[in-house]
Design a protein around this motif. Structure first.
Motif, short mmCIF file in Angstrom:
data_model
loop_
_atom_site.label_atom_id
_atom_site.label_comp_id
_atom_site.label_asym_id
_atom_site.label_seq_id
_atom_site.Cartn_x
_atom_site.Cartn_y
_atom_site.Cartn_z
N TYR A 102 0.94 -1.12 -0.05
CA TYR A 102 -0.39 0.14 0.33
C TYR A 102 0.84 1.55 -0.22
O TYR A 102 0.51 2.50 -0.40
N PHE B 75 3.85 1.35 -1.30
CA PHE B 75 4.27 1.57 -2.75
C PHE B 75 3.57 2.26 -3.71
O PHE B 75 3.56 2.99 -4.80
N TYR B 76 1.78 1.96 -2.96
CA TYR B 76 0.52 2.58 -4.49
C TYR B 76 0.15 3.71 -4.31
O TYR B 76 0.92 4.56 -4.69
N SER C 296 2.93 5.72 -3.24
CA SER C 296 4.49 6.39 -3.29
C SER C 296 3.89 6.72 -5.07
O SER C 296 4.51 7.73 -5.84
N TRP C 297 3.58 5.77 -5.29
CA TRP C 297 3.55 6.00 -7.70
C TRP C 297 2.37 7.12 -7.30
O TRP C 297 2.44 7.71 -8.24
N LYS C 298 1.03 6.93 -6.41
CA LYS C 298 0.05 8.24 -6.54
C LYS C 298 1.05 9.58 -6.18
O LYS C 298 0.49 10.56 -7.49
N TYR C 299 1.81 9.91 -5.78
CA TYR C 299 2.32 10.70 -5.28
C TYR C 299 3.26 11.14 -6.36
O TYR C 299 3.54 12.68 -6.34
N TRP C 300 4.08 10.47 -6.85
CA TRP C 300 5.24 10.46 -7.83
C TRP C 300 4.56 11.36 -8.94
O TRP C 300 5.16 11.73 -9.95
N HIS C 301 3.38 10.79 -9.44
CA HIS C 301 2.30 10.54 -10.70
C HIS C 301 1.18 11.81 -10.96
O HIS C 301 1.24 12.23 -11.32
N LYS D 72 7.54 14.33 -5.27
CA LYS D 72 8.56 13.71 -5.25
C LYS D 72 9.17 13.56 -4.62
O LYS D 72 9.43 11.15 -4.07
N ALA E 264 7.53 10.31 -2.32
CA ALA E 264 7.08 9.50 -2.77
C ALA E 264 8.30 8.47 -2.61
O ALA E 264 8.37 7.56 -1.85
N SER F 123 9.01 5.21 -0.13
CA SER F 123 8.98 4.07 -0.85
C SER F 123 10.08 3.28 -0.13
O SER F 123 10.45 2.37 0.15
#
Length: 208
Positions: free
Chosen positions: A84, A86-87, A89-94, A189, A192, A196
């Motif tokens: 979760y 990691f998910y 992190s992906w949301k914040y990064w993008h 970022k 994120a 991670s």
């Protein structure tokens, strides 16, 4: 160590753990920036509810056994929490929208979502889980089932409200610097990467 010293050390440890930026407080800061203080207070309430759930599990001994803490069920739960993170992190990064949108009227659904998001963040935070399920039983022993339970609940709520209030207040101070989209992207970022890193650290600690 007497009960007053135990409670004080618990409050200090909880305050440090809560103050260190993690998924919950980071999301609280972003919620204040993008949704305002009312939605942030509801998210903080959700965060505190999640902490109290884990605290209750620790206080009443449901997860005190070493068999659970070292068993496959605990490791599986930790793995889900890391996934979760990691998910998130992906949301914040993008995330590529403006964190400071125009003011919009609040709805009951938004309020409900803010509370649920805060609750879910805490329940899926490996750091929170480890703190309550591993540290609390060791810190208090059998006393927690008798005379200290109510005091521990009160101290937990007070510390989390103080730390959460600090983050909400700081976010208002940061708001004037967040109009720059480049700064927003840099902050998102960075968060994120921190999330991670936390997930990787927890996975390495549990499965190495």
């Amino acid at each position: 160590m007497d009960s007053a010293s135990q409670l004080f050390m618990y409050a200090v440890a909880l305050g440090i753990a809560a103050f260190i930026p993690g998924p919950g407080m980071t999301a609280l800061l972003f919620s204040t920036l993008s949704r305002g203080w009312r939605q942030s207070c509801l998210m903080l309430l959700g965060l505190i509810t999640g902490d109290l759930i884990y605290l209750s599990l620790a206080l009443f001994g449901l997860f005190q056994s070493s068999d659970f803490l070292q068993g496959i069920y605990f490791k599986g739960l930790m793995m889900l929490c890391c996934l979760y993170l990691f998910y998130l992190s992906w949301k914040y990064w993008h995330f590529n929208q403006n964190l400071l949108p125009a003011d919009l009227p609040e709805t009951a659904q938004q309020s409900k979502n803010s509370y649920i998001h805060g609750l879910w963040l805490t329940l899926c935070n490996p750091k929170t889980m480890s703190f309550y399920l591993a540290l609390v039983p060791v810190s208090f022993g059998n006393q927690i089932l008798t005379e200290l339970t109510a005091k521990i609940y009160l101290i937990t709520c007070a510390v989390l409200v103080l730390v959460g209030g600090f983050y909400i207040g700081c976010s208002f101070q940061f708001r004037q610097y967040m109009n720059n989209l480049f700064i927003q992207r840099l902050l998102l970022k960075s968060v994120a990467l921190i999330m991670s890193g936390l997930a990787l650290k927890m996975m390495f600690s549990e499965f190495s």
